[in-house]
Design a protein around this motif. Structure first.
Motif, short mmCIF file in Angstrom:
data_model
loop_
_atom_site.label_atom_id
_atom_site.label_comp_id
_atom_site.label_asym_id
_atom_site.label_seq_id
_atom_site.Cartn_x
_atom_site.Cartn_y
_atom_site.Cartn_z
N SER A 69 39.57 58.85 39.97
CA SER A 69 41.00 58.55 40.10
C SER A 69 41.69 58.59 38.73
O SER A 69 41.07 58.34 37.71
CB SER A 69 41.16 57.16 40.73
N ASP A 70 42.99 58.91 38.73
CA ASP A 70 43.74 58.94 37.47
C ASP A 70 44.18 57.55 37.03
O ASP A 70 44.60 57.36 35.90
CB ASP A 70 44.99 59.81 37.62
N VAL A 71 44.18 56.60 37.95
CA VAL A 71 44.64 55.25 37.59
C VAL A 71 43.51 54.24 37.72
O VAL A 71 42.69 54.32 38.65
CB VAL A 71 45.81 54.78 38.49
N PRO A 72 43.44 53.30 36.80
CA PRO A 72 42.38 52.30 36.90
C PRO A 72 42.62 51.36 38.08
O PRO A 72 43.77 51.19 38.50
CB PRO A 72 42.49 51.52 35.57
N PRO A 73 41.56 50.75 38.62
CA PRO A 73 41.76 49.75 39.67
C PRO A 73 42.60 48.60 39.12
O PRO A 73 42.59 48.36 37.91
CB PRO A 73 40.33 49.27 39.99
N PRO A 74 43.32 47.87 39.98
CA PRO A 74 44.13 46.76 39.48
C PRO A 74 43.25 45.65 38.91
O PRO A 74 42.07 45.54 39.27
CB PRO A 74 44.88 46.27 40.73
N PRO A 75 43.82 44.80 38.03
CA PRO A 75 43.01 43.69 37.49
C PRO A 75 42.70 42.66 38.56
O PRO A 75 43.42 42.56 39.56
CB PRO A 75 43.92 43.10 36.40
N LEU A 76 41.65 41.89 38.34
CA LEU A 76 41.34 40.78 39.23
C LEU A 76 42.47 39.74 39.11
O LEU A 76 43.12 39.66 38.06
CB LEU A 76 40.01 40.13 38.83
N VAL A 77 42.67 38.97 40.16
CA VAL A 77 43.78 38.00 40.14
C VAL A 77 43.23 36.60 39.90
O VAL A 77 42.38 36.12 40.66
CB VAL A 77 44.56 38.05 41.48
N ASP A 78 43.72 35.95 38.83
CA ASP A 78 43.35 34.57 38.48
C ASP A 78 41.83 34.37 38.53
O ASP A 78 41.36 33.32 38.98
CB ASP A 78 44.03 33.56 39.43
#
Ligand code: SF4
Length: 571
Positions: free
Chosen positions: A183-192
């Motif tokens: 993928s061209d975009v990284p996975p979203p960050p983990l939340v809290d």
């Protein structure tokens, strides 16, 4: 073994996909974004855990022994630091230790931590990494049904069975990482997530800051803002020479050691004029990603050298793409210029001195009002040219009132700092000389910060590229000119640290003498170390660390992870 990475075009290259290192699988199971940042974007940062981990691996990383050609051979196997790959699995690994005999082997993986007290004997990321090593050994014809994790922290070995469940998790993780890397975009960050607190890439990822701007995190933990900071090492005297001595940098003058600093505590080396540095010292700086900056004798930024440079080409690609997008450039430029005028106005409002008794502490209302109107015009400017016009008139207004921030005693003393308007190239009076020097220092600080995070300091959005001009540094420092550079100048004058006798006047203009320059650098560094409350994230952070956070937020904006670039505005 040189590690191949997936193509930075998201895997669209015609080259075969790079095999996945088993240690990256470990990171993927811990957090998919961490694996992406490390492997696809080639990001790396040390923290206490990674340094200890590297030390724990030192002994096992020396190869010894080897695997027999014939997997069924009866001989005893004891081989250290063995590289194995499998095209079928698409995985590669450097296995710390392989033990066994008569065709049956067990990988042993060293961990620096203590054994965790969990039912499975270890956490999933470590179990999956070990299982991938086991699958590699099977692919090379060996029987391998279990392996061991050796926890150096508690000196315990934990046996890990490669049962169906673990094998399925490992194969799923391999497939998941392959898809993520494409993928061209990284996975979203983990939340809290508590995982982020121990993550070495927290300062690059900025999970809470990104989550907060996207309204998925409730609050921003000051994890990265509070990390220890290394500081610049300034070498000013013409005859001084910097050398490497083990883990330290030593400064010599006339072959006498006059100062020293641990590499660990140095963020950059700054050499003035003819100050020199040895090749081993430069090489060690490169290894540790410490930039070496060169300034002229008068303190003007000439350039800086870094090792092989930042490896994250995706970041620079995004930057260049955005720099050719006229609308995006205008949008960002409006914010940068409006932010600068806003912070100039705040500085005047907060620091106005008495010009007569009735005005003590109160800046002229018409000046504040006019600057407020400049902010509005900047946010609505229809073109970069129009914005330049707004910026110019706001600057004339601001510098027209600059003397109002200087204590009257300092203004009058020794002929005083007198200042009609801003002049430069060359500066004609002490105040302009100090302002120009402060902006040169700020440009250097931003140039080093931007190149350290992987951006190209020479390609900007507002400032146009001109030979040798660090356009992005000039863009990014706009909101910080009043807050850091002007503020350091005011501090140095009002505290009496720099006086009129600290300047030399020649036909070529006015300049600081070495002793005055030294005191001004100290004032500038104090300002960079000063903590402010971040207006959005609400944590306390030094200006120096703030620059890095802002640079990394720009990357997150360019990557489309946050909808806007948050300008730093003071109240
Ligand atoms: S900081 Fe958190 S979200 Fe970011 S890479 Fe590390 S673990 Fe993942």
């Amino acid at each position: 073994m040189e590690e191949k990475r997936p193509a930075p075009d998201g895997g669209k290259s015609t080259e075969p996909p790079a095999p996945i290192p088993a240690r990256i699988l470990n990171e993927f199971v811990y957090c998919p974004r961490l694996a992406y940042l490390m492997w696809v974007q080639a990001e790396f940062a040390h923290n206490a855990d990674t340094v200890e981990g590297a030390l724990a691996h030192r002994r096992v990383d020396s190869p010894s022994g080897s695997l027999p050609e014939d997997a069924e051979a009866a001989e005893t196997i004891h081989a250290r630091s063995v590289d194995l790959s499998s095209e079928r699995l698409g995985v590669t690994a450097k296995i710390d230790l392989i033990e066994g005999a008569a065709g049956e082997v067990h990988p042993v993986d060293y961990k620096k931590s203590k054994r965790p007290h969990v039912a499975a004997g270890a956490y999933d990321p470590e179990r999956v990494q070990l299982c991938a090593q086991g699958l590699l050994l099977r692919d090379h014809g060996f029987r391998c049904d279990f392996g061991f994790l050796y926890f150096a922290g508690s000196r315990e070995r934990v046996k890990v069975e490669f049962d169906e469940e673990l094998i399925e998790l490992t194969l799923k993780s391999i497939a998941g990482l392959k898809a993520t890397a494409a993928s061209d975009v990284p996975p979203p960050p983990l939340v809290d997530s508590p995982k982020c607190i121990r993550c070495s890439l927290i300062g690059i990822c900025l999970p809470d800051e990104v989550g907060f701007i996207n309204r998925v995190s409730r609050e921003v933990r000051p994890i990265f803002a509070r990390c220890d900071e290394a500081l610049p090492l300034y070498v000013q005297s013409p005859g001084s020479y910097l050398k490497k001595d083990g883990e330290r940098l030593v400064i010599e003058e006339n072959r006498e050691v006059i100062a020293e600093a641990r590499f660990l505590d140095v963020s950059q080396v700054v050499l003035f004029g003819h100050a020199g540095i040895s090749t081993p010292a430069v090489q060690e700086c490169f290894r540790r990603e410490i930039p070496v900056t060169y300034l002229s004798h008068g303190g003007w930024f000439i350039g800086h050298t870094v090792g092989t440079g930042h490896r994250n080409v995706m970041t620079r690609t995004l930057q260049y793409q955005a720099s050719f997008d006229a609308q995006k450039c205008l949008k960002l430029s409006r914010k940068l210029v409006a932010g600068k005028i806003h912070n100039c106005r705040t500085l005047i409002r907060r620091n106005w001195k008495a010009t007569n008794d009735a005005e003590e502490g109160r800046a002229p209302a018409d000046l504040l009002q006019a600057l407020r109107s400049d902010i509005r015009q900047a946010t609505r400017a229809a073109s970069i040219e129009a914005l330049l016009g707004v910026e110019g008139s706001a600057a004339r207004r601001y510098f027209g009132g600059f003397l109002g921030m200087i204590a009257s005693g300092s203004r009058q003393e020794a002929g005083g700092f007198d200042f009609e308007s801003r002049n430069r190239r060359p500066p004609k009076d002490p105040l302009n000389a100090m302002l120009s020097f402060a902006y040169a220092m700020l440009t250097r600080e931003w140039t080093v910060t931007l190149s350290a995070v992987g951006l190209d300091p020479y390609r900007g959005f507002f400032h146009q590229p001109r030979h040798g001009r660090p356009a992005l540094s000039l863009d990014m420092m706009e909101p910080f000119r009043p807050l850091v550079a002007d503020s350091a100048v005011l501090m140095a004058i009002n505290n009496g640290e720099v006086k009129r006798e600290d300047f030399v006047f020649t036909a070529a203009g006015c300049n600081l003498k070495p002793s005055g320059r030294k005191r001004f650098i100290a004032a500038f560094e104090r300002r960079l170390a000063q903590e402010v409350t971040h207006p959005i994230f609400k944590y306390r952070v030094s200006y120096r660390r703030l620059f890095e956070i802002q640079a990394r937020l720009l990357i997150r904006y360019l990557a489309g992870e946050i909808p806007r670039y948050p300008i730093f505005l003071t109240r």
